[in-house]
Scaffold this motif. Structure first.
Motif, PDB file in Angstrom:
ATOM      1  N   TYR A  29       0.829  -1.189   0.000  1.00 29.88           N
ATOM      2  CA  TYR A  29       0.000   0.000   0.000  1.00 29.88           C
ATOM      3  C   TYR A  29       0.874   1.254   0.000  1.00 29.88           C
ATOM      4  O   TYR A  29       1.906   1.291   0.686  1.00 29.88           O
ATOM      5  CB  TYR A  29      -0.867   0.060   1.251  1.00 29.88           C
ATOM      6  CG  TYR A  29      -1.807  -1.095   1.427  1.00 29.88           C
ATOM      7  CD1 TYR A  29      -1.409  -2.249   2.101  1.00 29.88           C
ATOM      8  CD2 TYR A  29      -3.116  -1.041   0.949  1.00 29.88           C
ATOM      9  CE1 TYR A  29      -2.273  -3.310   2.285  1.00 29.88           C
ATOM     10  CE2 TYR A  29      -3.991  -2.094   1.131  1.00 29.88           C
ATOM     11  CZ  TYR A  29      -3.571  -3.222   1.802  1.00 29.88           C
ATOM     12  OH  TYR A  29      -4.429  -4.267   1.978  1.00 29.88           O
ATOM     13  N   CYS A  30       0.421   2.271  -0.720  1.00 31.27           N
ATOM     14  CA  CYS A  30       1.047   3.577  -0.546  1.00 31.27           C
ATOM     15  C   CYS A  30       0.088   4.453   0.258  1.00 31.27           C
ATOM     16  O   CYS A  30      -1.119   4.202   0.315  1.00 31.27           O
ATOM     17  CB  CYS A  30       1.408   4.223  -1.872  1.00 31.27           C
ATOM     18  SG  CYS A  30       0.021   4.754  -2.871  1.00 31.27           S
ATOM     19  N   ALA A  31       0.656   5.466   0.890  1.00 27.65           N
ATOM     20  CA  ALA A  31      -0.130   6.333   1.746  1.00 27.65           C
ATOM     21  C   ALA A  31       0.524   7.710   1.808  1.00 27.65           C
ATOM     22  O   ALA A  31       1.724   7.850   1.546  1.00 27.65           O
ATOM     23  CB  ALA A  31      -0.244   5.745   3.147  1.00 27.65           C
ATOM     24  N   VAL A  32      -0.261   8.707   2.173  1.00 30.89           N
ATOM     25  CA  VAL A  32       0.242  10.065   2.309  1.00 30.89           C
ATOM     26  C   VAL A  32       0.034  10.547   3.735  1.00 30.89           C
ATOM     27  O   VAL A  32      -1.014  10.296   4.353  1.00 30.89           O
ATOM     28  CB  VAL A  32      -0.437  11.019   1.303  1.00 30.89           C
ATOM     29  CG1 VAL A  32      -1.944  11.042   1.488  1.00 30.89           C
ATOM     30  CG2 VAL A  32       0.139  12.426   1.409  1.00 30.89           C
ATOM     31  N   LYS A  33       1.055  11.217   4.239  1.00 29.22           N
ATOM     32  CA  LYS A  33       1.020  11.763   5.593  1.00 29.22           C
ATOM     33  C   LYS A  33       0.876  13.279   5.488  1.00 29.22           C
ATOM     34  O   LYS A  33       1.773  13.956   4.981  1.00 29.22           O
ATOM     35  CB  LYS A  33       2.301  11.394   6.341  1.00 29.22           C
ATOM     36  CG  LYS A  33       2.319  11.818   7.781  1.00 29.22           C
ATOM     37  CD  LYS A  33       3.503  11.226   8.522  1.00 29.22           C
ATOM     38  CE  LYS A  33       4.785  12.012   8.296  1.00 29.22           C
ATOM     39  NZ  LYS A  33       4.778  13.290   8.994  1.00 29.22           N
ATOM     40  N   LEU A  34      -0.240  13.791   5.984  1.00 24.91           N
ATOM     41  CA  LEU A  34      -0.503  15.224   5.844  1.00 24.91           C
ATOM     42  C   LEU A  34       0.216  16.061   6.889  1.00 24.91           C
ATOM     43  O   LEU A  34       0.459  17.244   6.681  1.00 24.91           O
ATOM     44  CB  LEU A  34      -2.010  15.489   5.902  1.00 24.91           C
ATOM     45  CG  LEU A  34      -2.842  14.810   4.821  1.00 24.91           C
ATOM     46  CD1 LEU A  34      -4.307  15.212   4.970  1.00 24.91           C
ATOM     47  CD2 LEU A  34      -2.325  15.158   3.433  1.00 24.91           C
ATOM     48  N   ARG A  35       0.555  15.453   8.009  1.00 22.68           N
ATOM     49  CA  ARG A  35       1.242  16.207   9.051  1.00 22.68           C
ATOM     50  C   ARG A  35       2.651  16.532   8.584  1.00 22.68           C
ATOM     51  O   ARG A  35       3.394  15.637   8.165  1.00 22.68           O
ATOM     52  CB  ARG A  35       1.298  15.401  10.353  1.00 22.68           C
ATOM     53  CG  ARG A  35       2.008  16.126  11.476  1.00 22.68           C
ATOM     54  CD  ARG A  35       2.262  15.219  12.667  1.00 22.68           C
ATOM     55  NE  ARG A  35       3.040  15.892  13.704  1.00 22.68           N
ATOM     56  CZ  ARG A  35       3.681  15.284  14.684  1.00 22.68           C
ATOM     57  NH1 ARG A  35       3.629  13.971  14.779  1.00 22.68           N
ATOM     58  NH2 ARG A  35       4.367  15.977  15.577  1.00 22.68           N
ATOM     59  N   ILE A  36       3.014  17.775   8.690  1.00 26.10           N
ATOM     60  CA  ILE A  36       4.365  18.209   8.313  1.00 26.10           C
ATOM     61  C   ILE A  36       5.309  17.926   9.472  1.00 26.10           C
ATOM     62  O   ILE A  36       4.996  18.211  10.618  1.00 26.10           O
ATOM     63  CB  ILE A  36       4.390  19.700   7.961  1.00 26.10           C
ATOM     64  CG1 ILE A  36       3.371  20.019   6.863  1.00 26.10           C
ATOM     65  CG2 ILE A  36       5.801  20.118   7.530  1.00 26.10           C
ATOM     66  CD1 ILE A  36       3.580  19.268   5.579  1.00 26.10           C
ATOM     67  N   ASP A  94       4.238   8.088  12.557  1.00 29.38           N
ATOM     68  CA  ASP A  94       3.101   8.997  12.427  1.00 29.38           C
ATOM     69  C   ASP A  94       1.943   8.344  11.686  1.00 29.38           C
ATOM     70  O   ASP A  94       2.119   7.410  10.901  1.00 29.38           O
ATOM     71  CB  ASP A  94       3.504  10.265  11.674  1.00 29.38           C
ATOM     72  CG  ASP A  94       4.191  11.276  12.562  1.00 29.38           C
ATOM     73  OD1 ASP A  94       4.578  12.342  12.050  1.00 29.38           O
ATOM     74  OD2 ASP A  94       4.350  10.995  13.773  1.00 29.38           O
ATOM     75  N   LYS A  95       0.783   8.867  11.920  1.00 25.47           N
ATOM     76  CA  LYS A  95      -0.425   8.402  11.236  1.00 25.47           C
ATOM     77  C   LYS A  95      -0.395   8.897   9.782  1.00 25.47           C
ATOM     78  O   LYS A  95      -0.030  10.037   9.509  1.00 25.47           O
ATOM     79  CB  LYS A  95      -1.658   8.952  11.957  1.00 25.47           C
ATOM     80  CG  LYS A  95      -2.967   8.824  11.217  1.00 25.47           C
ATOM     81  CD  LYS A  95      -4.075   9.466  12.034  1.00 25.47           C
ATOM     82  CE  LYS A  95      -5.319   9.744  11.241  1.00 25.47           C
ATOM     83  NZ  LYS A  95      -5.134  10.820  10.260  1.00 25.47           N
ATOM     84  N   TYR A  96      -0.795   8.011   8.873  1.00 26.67           N
ATOM     85  CA  TYR A  96      -0.961   8.362   7.473  1.00 26.67           C
ATOM     86  C   TYR A  96      -2.452   8.536   7.188  1.00 26.67           C
ATOM     87  O   TYR A  96      -3.293   7.809   7.722  1.00 26.67           O
ATOM     88  CB  TYR A  96      -0.346   7.292   6.572  1.00 26.67           C
ATOM     89  CG  TYR A  96       1.156   7.401   6.504  1.00 26.67           C
ATOM     90  CD1 TYR A  96       1.951   7.073   7.601  1.00 26.67           C
ATOM     91  CD2 TYR A  96       1.792   7.846   5.357  1.00 26.67           C
ATOM     92  CE1 TYR A  96       3.339   7.179   7.542  1.00 26.67           C
ATOM     93  CE2 TYR A  96       3.172   7.963   5.286  1.00 26.67           C
ATOM     94  CZ  TYR A  96       3.934   7.626   6.383  1.00 26.67           C
ATOM     95  OH  TYR A  96       5.311   7.748   6.328  1.00 26.67           O
TER      96      TYR A  96
END
Length: 124
Positions: free
Chosen positions: A95-102, A109-111
């Motif tokens: 799976y790919c995922a994006v982490k919005l937290r900078i 961290d949560k994705y």
């Protein structure tokens, strides 16, 4: 709303290579960390690696260091996972995922958004 679509999975013999792609739509992701994860049957989903928004910083799980490489093309809104020297234990849904937290820790961290996954099967 962000949509992530993985591709490139398949069946490969041990020692072989595969290149996974993750194409993003719905938003420009060139300011966010992207991650790759995998889940084998009966196991939890595990972190595989991540790449910073610039592409200059990548982190990897110990199990894939030296064999897998993450890269990104921000112009194409796409992230890649090059997998070499594949082993049967690499068999999983990736799976790919994006982490919005900078900032923060890309490993723990949560994705926030996830793709549907692509199956990778490595035969012995």
């Amino acid at each position: 709303q962000v949509q992530l679509v993985e591709s490139g999975g398949g069946l490969v013999q041990a020692g072989g290579s595969l290149r996974l792609s993750c194409a993003a739509s719905g938003s420009t992701l060139n300011t966010y960390t992207m991650g790759w994860f995998r889940q084998a049957p009966g196991k939890e989903r595990d972190f595989v690696g991540s790449i910073s928004w610039s592409g200059r910083i990548a982190d990897y799980a110990d199990s894939v260091k030296g064999r897998f490489t993450i890269s990104r093309d921000n112009a194409k809104n796409t992230v890649y996972l090059q997998m070499n020297s594949l082993k049967p234990e690499d068999t999983a849904v990736y799976y790919c995922a994006v982490k919005l937290r900078i900032g923060g820790n890309p490993i723990t961290d949560k994705y926030d958004y996830w793709g549907q996954g692509t199956q990778v099967t490595v035969s012995s």
